[in-house]
Write a protein that holds these residues in place. Structure first.
Motif, short mmCIF file in Angstrom:
data_model
loop_
_atom_site.label_atom_id
_atom_site.label_comp_id
_atom_site.label_asym_id
_atom_site.label_seq_id
_atom_site.Cartn_x
_atom_site.Cartn_y
_atom_site.Cartn_z
N GLY A 31 0.81 -1.22 0.00
CA GLY A 31 0.00 0.00 0.00
C GLY A 31 0.84 1.27 0.00
N GLY A 32 1.84 1.32 -0.88
CA GLY A 32 2.59 2.56 -1.12
C GLY A 32 2.01 3.23 -2.37
N TYR A 33 2.77 4.20 -2.91
CA TYR A 33 2.28 4.90 -4.10
C TYR A 33 1.98 3.92 -5.25
CZ TYR A 33 4.55 9.19 -2.14
OH TYR A 33 4.98 10.25 -1.36
N THR A 34 2.87 2.93 -5.46
CA THR A 34 2.65 2.04 -6.61
C THR A 34 1.31 1.32 -6.49
OG1 THR A 34 5.02 1.63 -6.91
CG2 THR A 34 3.54 0.00 -7.85
N GLY A 35 1.09 0.71 -5.32
CA GLY A 35 -0.15 -0.05 -5.13
C GLY A 35 -1.36 0.86 -5.21
N LEU A 36 -1.26 2.03 -4.59
CA LEU A 36 -2.42 2.92 -4.52
C LEU A 36 -2.72 3.58 -5.87
CD1 LEU A 36 -1.71 4.50 -1.02
CD2 LEU A 36 -3.43 2.77 -1.57
N TRP A 37 -1.68 3.97 -6.62
CA TRP A 37 -1.95 4.52 -7.96
C TRP A 37 -2.57 3.45 -8.85
CZ3 TRP A 37 -2.64 9.34 -8.46
CH2 TRP A 37 -1.80 10.29 -7.90
N SER A 38 -2.10 2.21 -8.74
CA SER A 38 -2.69 1.13 -9.56
C SER A 38 -4.17 1.01 -9.23
CB SER A 38 -2.01 -0.22 -9.27
OG SER A 38 -0.62 -0.13 -9.45
N LEU A 54 -3.55 -5.32 -0.07
CA LEU A 54 -3.09 -5.96 1.16
C LEU A 54 -1.78 -5.28 1.59
CD1 LEU A 54 -3.63 -9.74 0.29
CD2 LEU A 54 -5.20 -8.16 1.44
N GLU A 55 -1.76 -4.76 2.79
CA GLU A 55 -0.60 -3.98 3.27
C GLU A 55 -0.14 -4.54 4.62
OE1 GLU A 55 1.67 -1.45 2.58
OE2 GLU A 55 2.24 -1.83 4.67
N GLU A 56 1.15 -4.84 4.69
CA GLU A 56 1.70 -5.46 5.90
C GLU A 56 1.54 -4.58 7.14
OE1 GLU A 56 5.71 -6.77 5.44
OE2 GLU A 56 5.85 -7.45 7.52
N ARG A 57 1.80 -3.26 7.00
CA ARG A 57 1.73 -2.36 8.16
C ARG A 57 0.59 -1.36 7.96
NH1 ARG A 57 6.56 -2.67 11.13
NH2 ARG A 57 5.55 -1.21 12.54
N PHE A 58 0.87 -0.21 7.37
CA PHE A 58 -0.21 0.74 7.05
C PHE A 58 0.12 1.42 5.73
CE2 PHE A 58 2.72 3.07 9.86
CZ PHE A 58 2.98 4.22 9.12
N ALA A 59 -0.89 1.91 5.06
CA ALA A 59 -0.68 2.54 3.75
C ALA A 59 0.26 3.73 3.92
CB ALA A 59 -2.01 2.99 3.16
N GLY A 60 1.42 3.67 3.22
CA GLY A 60 2.40 4.75 3.35
C GLY A 60 3.48 4.45 4.37
N PHE A 61 3.51 3.21 4.85
CA PHE A 61 4.54 2.81 5.84
C PHE A 61 5.95 2.82 5.23
CE2 PHE A 61 7.20 -0.74 7.37
CZ PHE A 61 7.43 -0.32 8.68
N GLY A 62 6.05 2.48 3.96
CA GLY A 62 7.35 2.32 3.30
C GLY A 62 7.90 3.65 2.78
N ALA A 191 -7.10 7.65 0.90
CA ALA A 191 -8.49 8.04 1.12
C ALA A 191 -9.24 8.12 -0.21
CB ALA A 191 -8.53 9.39 1.85
N ALA A 192 -8.55 8.61 -1.25
CA ALA A 192 -9.21 8.73 -2.57
C ALA A 192 -9.58 7.36 -3.12
CB ALA A 192 -8.29 9.48 -3.54
N VAL A 193 -8.69 6.37 -2.99
CA VAL A 193 -9.03 5.04 -3.54
C VAL A 193 -10.16 4.40 -2.74
CG1 VAL A 193 -6.70 4.66 -4.48
CG2 VAL A 193 -7.29 3.60 -2.35
N GLU A 194 -10.20 4.67 -1.44
CA GLU A 194 -11.32 4.12 -0.65
C GLU A 194 -12.64 4.75 -1.10
OE1 GLU A 194 -9.65 2.56 3.57
OE2 GLU A 194 -9.65 4.73 3.33
N ARG A 195 -12.61 6.04 -1.40
CA ARG A 195 -13.85 6.69 -1.88
C ARG A 195 -14.31 6.06 -3.19
NH1 ARG A 195 -11.22 11.44 -0.26
NH2 ARG A 195 -10.65 12.01 -2.39
N ILE A 200 -8.80 -1.51 1.47
CA ILE A 200 -7.40 -1.62 1.90
C ILE A 200 -7.39 -2.40 3.22
CG2 ILE A 200 -5.31 -0.38 2.58
CD1 ILE A 200 -6.36 2.07 1.03
N HIS A 201 -6.72 -3.54 3.23
CA HIS A 201 -6.54 -4.28 4.48
C HIS A 201 -5.14 -4.03 4.98
CE1 HIS A 201 -10.30 -6.35 4.57
NE2 HIS A 201 -10.12 -6.89 3.38
N GLU A 202 -5.03 -3.49 6.19
CA GLU A 202 -3.72 -3.23 6.77
C GLU A 202 -3.37 -4.33 7.77
OE1 GLU A 202 -3.45 1.58 6.19
OE2 GLU A 202 -3.97 0.85 8.19
N GLY A 203 -2.13 -4.30 8.27
CA GLY A 203 -1.70 -5.34 9.20
C GLY A 203 -1.79 -6.72 8.59
N THR A 204 -1.65 -6.80 7.28
CA THR A 204 -1.83 -8.07 6.57
C THR A 204 -0.62 -8.34 5.69
OG1 THR A 204 -4.22 -7.70 6.55
CG2 THR A 204 -3.37 -9.34 5.00
N ARG A 205 0.27 -9.18 6.18
CA ARG A 205 1.49 -9.48 5.44
C ARG A 205 1.24 -10.62 4.44
NH1 ARG A 205 6.82 -9.85 4.66
NH2 ARG A 205 7.37 -11.93 3.98
#
Ligand code: FAD
Length: 452
Positions: A31-38, A54-62, A191-195, A200-205
């Motif tokens: 859930g970084g820029y690459t995943g979210l722009w896609s 699916l994001e291991e920590r939180f969107a923008g953690f990396g 937030a835009a992709v959720e709208r 987005i599932h976080e805490g999911t490795r």
């Protein structure tokens, strides 16, 4: 945690993790820029798609929440390679697409109401020794042969009108760069992709990616397309250990500078600032009047280990602080507010890539080295086209489908990276102490070993 996230009050409120098995049309891992722009372009182009990130920590953690905030037009790996493999027109198209992507990101920010402190005042790269100045002139001459590069060479006085960096002999400037606040961008994009209906599932490795499957300890997602958007963390995925080398970059940020210091430094507009050293620095003037300043600390850890938390060794903080104060003596008394590090993905040939294997439905993008803030947008846009089977100009760009060979096994990787960065550091020291315009032979040797 980066200062960017601290500035926003810490990590964002956690989103729910994956809770059991799930079917989707597209599953995006990371859930970084690459995943979210896609996700953003897929959801806009085909709103009926079931898209899950699916994001291991939180969107923008990396790296997306930690970078220097240069939204710039770099062709990672250089245009020459594409000119050789695909012809000059293809290399020019790659450049133009990245120039356009800078404006596309700014356009989406405006459309989606994302205030990312964006200001497009270009990119300024200074030369602070005779060797750097000679390299800059050569580079500028070769850049001026490429349409879309749009570089301007500045002498010492012209450079000082923009930013006064101690010891500067000249600089190169181009207009295709905006300064941004990285965490504001990634937070707004999530937030835009959720709208748009993306989950987005976080805490999911994700432990393993297979055709049609992303496997996690919390459940398995089955999807027609699975996209790997894990960039510098990719070596931690099963089967991907030697795909990209995880390289660290570290940053410090000052407290806000007093007005008198800004008067001395200038930097009234917000061009991003870099230099022509081999172990280069990068900096921005933040919207609230600080200097955020980055460079290489410990470039690589044995066995491609990734320090996800971004802890920064004291001697890295000291060396960045020392360099910042040599650049800006007027900031010498200003305390350092925070330091952090992040990880980026380096392919064996240093060239970024995006692609989709039609037979397996597996997609990927990354290997941006230190220049992914803009390229992730182009990559996400392209992945959306590829998944939907669109034949667009984007999908014919020369980086699409590009594959590099894998990195060597250890201890070769560790020895090579250590040797290369040791040589670059020595080359920088030798060049700074000399009036010779010649690039140090050590740096040429390091270029040869690294394949850079
Ligand atoms: C300190 C620093 C400064 C930089 N400065 C600049 C700059 O100024 N300009 C520029 O263009 N580029 C810069 N970069 C590079 C740029 O930040 C990156 O290229 C870009 O953010 C990459 O985005 P990404 O989404 O591909 O990767 P990331 O943002 O790293 O996202 C990958 C995500 O995947 C998640 N993940 C990893 N493994 C798994 C797994 N197994 N399962 C689920 N999720 C997983 C991670 O938690 C992470 O959130 C910098 C990088 C760093 C580290």
């Amino acid at each position: 945690m980066s200062w960017w996230w601290r500035d926003l009050g810490g990590a964002p409120a956690a989103r729910a993790g994956l809770d059991g098995d799930l079917d989707a049309d597209v599953c995006i891992v990371g859930g970084g820029y690459t995943g979210l722009w896609s996700a953003y372009y897929l959801a806009r182009m085909q709103p009926s798609l079931r898209i899950v990130v699916l994001e291991e920590r939180f969107a923008g953690f990396g790296a997306s929440g930690r970078n220097g905030g240069w939204l710039t037009n770099s062709v990672t790996g250089g245009r020459e390679r594409y000119a050789r493999t695909h012809g000059r027109h293809a290399a020019i198209a790659q450049q133009r697409a990245l120039n356009d992507a800078v404006d596309e990101v700014l356009g989406v920010c405006a459309r989606e109401g994302i205030d990312a402190d964006a200001r497009k005042d270009g990119e300024l790269t200074v030369a602070r020794s005779a060797a750097q100045l000679a390299r800059m002139r050569d580079f500028a001459a070769s850049e001026s042969r490429w349409p879309g590069a749009d570089v301007t060479v500045l002498d010492a006085a012209e450079t000082a009108e923009r930013v006064r960096v101690a010891g500067t002999a000249g600089a190169m400037w181009h207009p295709h760069c905006a300064r941004i606040h990285p965490a504001k961008l990634v937070r707004g994009l999530a937030a835009a992709v959720e709208r748009l209906g993306v989950t987005i599932h976080e805490g999911t490795r994700v432990d393993e990616i297979l055709p049609g499957v992303a496997r996690t300890a919390r459940g398995t997602v089955r999807a027609t397309h699975v996209i790997r958007a894990t960039e510098g963390f990719t070596p931690t995925l099963r089967g991907e250990h030697r795909t990209w080398l995880p390289m660290n970059s570290s940053m410090i940020v000052t407290e806000p500078l007093p007005a008198a210091a800004w008067d001395e430094i200038g930097w009234r507009d917000a061009p991003t600032l870099g230099d022509f050293a081999h172990v280069y620095m990068y900096a921005q003037r933040t919207a609230d009047g600080r200097i955020a300043f980055g460079g290489r600390g410990v470039p690589y850890r044995y066995g491609s280990r990734v320090d996800g938390e971004g802890t920064t060794p004291e001697r890295t903080v000291e060396s960045l602080t020392d360099l910042l104060r040599r650049f800006f003596p007027a900031a010498a008394g200003v305390p350092i507010a925070h330091a952090w590090s992040g990880v980026l993905g380096v392919p064996r040939d240093w060239a970024a890539t995006v692609g989709l294997d039609r037979a397996t439905g597996l997609g990927w993008a990354g290997g941006y080295v230190g220049t992914g803030v803009t390229a992730t947008n182009l990559a996400g846009h392209t992945l959306a086209d590829l998944v939907l089977g669109h034949d667009a100009e984007r999908t014919r760009l020369p980086w699409v489908g590009h594959r590099a060979r894998r990195w060597e096994p250890e201890p070769l990787r560790w020895l090579a990276v250590r040797g290369v960065y040791g040589a670059y550091r020595r080359a920088d020291r030798a060049e700074s102490a000399s009036a010779s315009p010649r690039t140090s032979p050590l740096a040429h040797l390091a270029d040869l070993i690294s394949g850079h």
